[in-house]
Design an enzyme around this catalytic site. Structure first.
Site, PDB file in Angstrom:
ATOM      1  N   HIS A 219       1.014  -1.116   0.037  1.00 32.25           N
ATOM      2  CA  HIS A 219      -0.424   0.107  -0.313  1.00 32.25           C
ATOM      3  C   HIS A 219       0.700   1.708  -0.031  1.00 32.25           C
ATOM      4  O   HIS A 219      -0.092   2.176   0.147  1.00 32.25           O
ATOM      5  CB  HIS A 219      -0.811  -0.224   1.183  1.00 32.25           C
ATOM      6  CG  HIS A 219      -0.168   0.228   2.689  1.00 32.25           C
ATOM      7  ND1 HIS A 219       0.522   0.062   3.031  1.00 32.25           N
ATOM      8  CD2 HIS A 219      -0.511   1.528   2.971  1.00 32.25           C
ATOM      9  CE1 HIS A 219       0.762   0.154   4.170  1.00 32.25           C
ATOM     10  NE2 HIS A 219       0.575   1.661   4.197  1.00 32.25           N
TER      11      HIS A 219
HETATM   12  C1  UD1 Z   1      -2.036   5.847   5.023  1.00 33.52           C
HETATM   13  C2  UD1 Z   1      -0.944   6.692   6.931  1.00 33.52           C
HETATM   14  C3  UD1 Z   1      -0.066   5.700   6.063  1.00 33.52           C
HETATM   15  C4  UD1 Z   1      -0.597   3.688   6.626  1.00 33.52           C
HETATM   16  C5  UD1 Z   1      -1.754   3.914   6.150  1.00 33.52           C
HETATM   17  C6  UD1 Z   1      -2.471   1.964   6.266  1.00 33.52           C
HETATM   18  C7  UD1 Z   1      -0.483   8.668   5.770  1.00 33.52           C
HETATM   19  C8  UD1 Z   1      -0.160   9.746   5.198  1.00 33.52           C
HETATM   20  N1  UD1 Z   1      -0.419   7.650   4.968  1.00 33.52           N
HETATM   21  O1  UD1 Z   1      -2.046   5.440   4.058  1.00 33.52           O
HETATM   22  O2  UD1 Z   1       1.215   5.785   7.210  1.00 33.52           O
HETATM   23  O3  UD1 Z   1       0.331   2.820   6.671  1.00 33.52           O
HETATM   24  O4  UD1 Z   1      -2.602   5.012   6.211  1.00 33.52           O
HETATM   25  O5  UD1 Z   1      -3.452   1.888   5.904  1.00 33.52           O
HETATM   26  O6  UD1 Z   1      -1.419   8.824   7.006  1.00 33.52           O
HETATM   27  N2  UD1 Z   1      -8.835   4.285   0.312  1.00 33.52           N
HETATM   28  C9  UD1 Z   1     -10.287   4.574   0.617  1.00 33.52           C
HETATM   29  N3  UD1 Z   1     -11.026   3.505   1.949  1.00 33.52           N
HETATM   30  C10 UD1 Z   1     -10.545   4.195   2.627  1.00 33.52           C
HETATM   31  C11 UD1 Z   1      -9.606   5.149   3.179  1.00 33.52           C
HETATM   32  C12 UD1 Z   1      -8.559   4.783   1.371  1.00 33.52           C
HETATM   33  O7  UD1 Z   1     -10.614   3.604  -0.458  1.00 33.52           O
HETATM   34  O8  UD1 Z   1     -11.532   3.835   3.436  1.00 33.52           O
HETATM   35  C13 UD1 Z   1      -8.367   4.693  -0.787  1.00 33.52           C
HETATM   36  C14 UD1 Z   1      -8.363   6.581  -1.464  1.00 33.52           C
HETATM   37  O9  UD1 Z   1      -8.556   6.768  -2.158  1.00 33.52           O
HETATM   38  C15 UD1 Z   1      -7.267   7.195  -0.636  1.00 33.52           C
HETATM   39  C16 UD1 Z   1      -6.243   6.244  -0.404  1.00 33.52           C
HETATM   40  O10 UD1 Z   1      -6.563   5.663  -0.514  1.00 33.52           O
HETATM   41  O11 UD1 Z   1      -6.684   8.321  -1.229  1.00 33.52           O
HETATM   42  C17 UD1 Z   1      -5.406   6.534   0.679  1.00 33.52           C
HETATM   43  O12 UD1 Z   1      -5.104   6.805   1.279  1.00 33.52           O
HETATM   44  P1  UD1 Z   1      -4.457   7.379   3.226  1.00 33.52           P
HETATM   45  O13 UD1 Z   1      -5.793   7.505   4.479  1.00 33.52           O
HETATM   46  O14 UD1 Z   1      -4.789   8.627   2.482  1.00 33.52           O
HETATM   47  O15 UD1 Z   1      -3.408   6.711   2.527  1.00 33.52           O
HETATM   48  P2  UD1 Z   1      -2.976   4.997   2.822  1.00 33.52           P
HETATM   49  O16 UD1 Z   1      -2.431   4.211   2.251  1.00 33.52           O
HETATM   50  O17 UD1 Z   1      -4.160   4.069   3.575  1.00 33.52           O
END
Ligand code: UD1
Length: 382
Positions: A219
């Site tokens: 991820h």
């Molecule tokens: C975030 C944390 C990372 C952690 C990870 C655990 C930051 C910068 N990164 O990364 O340190 O290891 O969480 O999973 O804070 N999305 C969904 N549904 C959700 C959440 C996210 O579809 O419930 C998708 C969205 O497209 C989003 C992408 O995942 O843009 C990334 O989500 P985001 O929370 O920005 O970062 P993570 O990669 O999850």
């Protein structure tokens, strides 16, 4: 009654907070109260609610519902929401976990209002500031008042950055205290793994009979956002499945699914989806991932949490990064860094599959990190 505010927002933070909430409830049911703010950084039910249900985390008192946005916009909205709640609640301390944007937002909001910041999982460094997490953890540590590090390397990193081991009685954010306390995630693995072993039947549901499979998670933006890296990882998985007859179970983070569809060549994407030995499934719950880590024969991941849980459950692990903040795992020889490189992934798999006995010493404490942290918080701030 001592009041603490906890700020959480992502999957790994729900897991860590579960251990601390359990310890509060056990040690100080009548002397301390915990107010929980969910920033809403993770919001899909299988990325959020399922963790609250399974791990019996108290329902959040506030949900900011911030959702997915650019780093700046997301963090700014969280800061603004957290600030209002802190002014209203006036806690004795603000508890933050790890290194996500929710951590950074909590650190900025609390420290500017002079509420003591308590950082659980302090001192970790990858020494790679291209990772958003590296920036978040450095900034959070440097405005914290009580810092709890899971490893001795974490404590050494803090000392190198000017923190002192003296732990003066009169501390402030200018004169913070640091402790080496073990890992709250290890507490959770000990607490939940037996239950997960008996209760989860995901493997049966998927029709995976033997326990010779490799568990894969990906991820990190450094892997998902570069098409050539994601493609290299997928090609390595295809080779493991096709040439080496390895079954692969891959719970896919929404970020990875999205970027696979957008950026990976259709022939690679379709080969991955149609290879009978590769099972791509939606994100799984904590009990499910614990069960899969326990049942598999090896883990391939770029997650900090999953690489540690593999170690807790005595599984060799390939880390799809060039560096890790959990250096102890690599020093122990049971964890190899491959980066997102097809050849290196296959070479690491060959080495770990043929190496003899692996040992897994107790370098993350003995399972009582959360109780240590909660006692210190109440002693210091109560
Ligand atoms: C975030 C944390 C990372 C952690 C990870 C655990 C930051 C910068 N990164 O990364 O340190 O290891 O969480 O999973 O804070 N999305 C969904 N549904 C959700 C959440 C996210 O579809 O419930 C998708 C969205 O497209 C989003 C992408 O995942 O843009 C990334 O989500 P985001 O929370 O920005 O970062 P993570 O990669 O999850």
């Amino acid at each position: 009654m001592t009041k603490f505010v906890t700020v959480i927002g992502t999957r790994p933070q729900f897991v860590k907070a579960a251990a601390i909430s359990r310890a509060f409830f056990k040690l100080y049911p009548d002397q301390a109260t915990e107010i929980i703010i969910h920033t809403g950084q993770h919001y899909d039910p299988n990325m959020s609610q399922v963790f609250f249900d399974e791990m019996k985390i108290p329902k959040p008192d506030y949900n900011l519902s911030v959702g997915s946005k650019s780093h700046g916009e997301q963090t700014a909205e969280m800061i603004s929401g957290i600030e209002k709640i802190l002014l209203k609640e006036q806690p004795q301390g603000v508890i933050l976990y790890g290194d996500t944007n929710s951590t950074l937002a909590g650190a900025i909001a609390a420290s500017k209002l002079h509420f003591p910041v308590i950082h659980v999982e302090a001192g970790l460094r990858s020494f790679n500031k291209n990772m958003p997490e590296e920036i978040n953890r450095i900034l959070c540590d440097h405005v914290s008042t009580l810092l709890f590090s899971p490893t001795s390397t974490g404590v050494e990193n803090l000392i190198r950055e000017g923190f002192s081991r003296d732990n003066q009685p009169l501390y402030t954010s200018n004169n913070p205290k640091i402790w080496h306390c073990g890992d709250v995630m290890y507490d959770n693995t000990l607490f939940f793994s037996e239950y997960a072993r008996n209760k989860v039947n995901l493997l049966e549901k998927l029709g995976i009979q033997d326990r010779n499979f490799i568990l894969v998670t990906v991820h990190r933006p450094s892997n998902t956002d570069k098409p050539e890296y994601l493609t290299a990882i997928f090609k390595a998985l295809l080779r493991l499945a096709f040439d080496h007859r390895q079954e692969i179970l891959f719970p896919m983070h929404p970020r990875t699914s999205k970027l696979m569809e957008q950026n990976v060549a259709p022939e690679v994407r379709e080969a991955l989806k149609s290879e009978p030995g590769i099972y791509i499934i939606p994100p799984v719950s904590f009990l499910e991932i614990t069960h899969l880590e326990d049942a598999c024969q090896m883990v391939i991941t770029d997650s900090g949490g999953v690489q540690k849980e593999a170690f807790f459950l005595k599984k060799p692990c390939i880390v799809l990064r060039k560096e890790t903040e959990w250096v102890e795992l690599v020093e122990n020889g049971t964890c190899l860094l491959s980066g997102p490189d097809e050849m290196q992934i296959i070479a690491a798999w060959e080495k770990l599959s043929t190496d003899g006995d692996h040992s897994y010493p107790e370098i993350f404490g003995t399972g009582n990190a959360a109780e240590f942290i909660v006692r210190k918080m109440v002693e210091e701030l109560g």
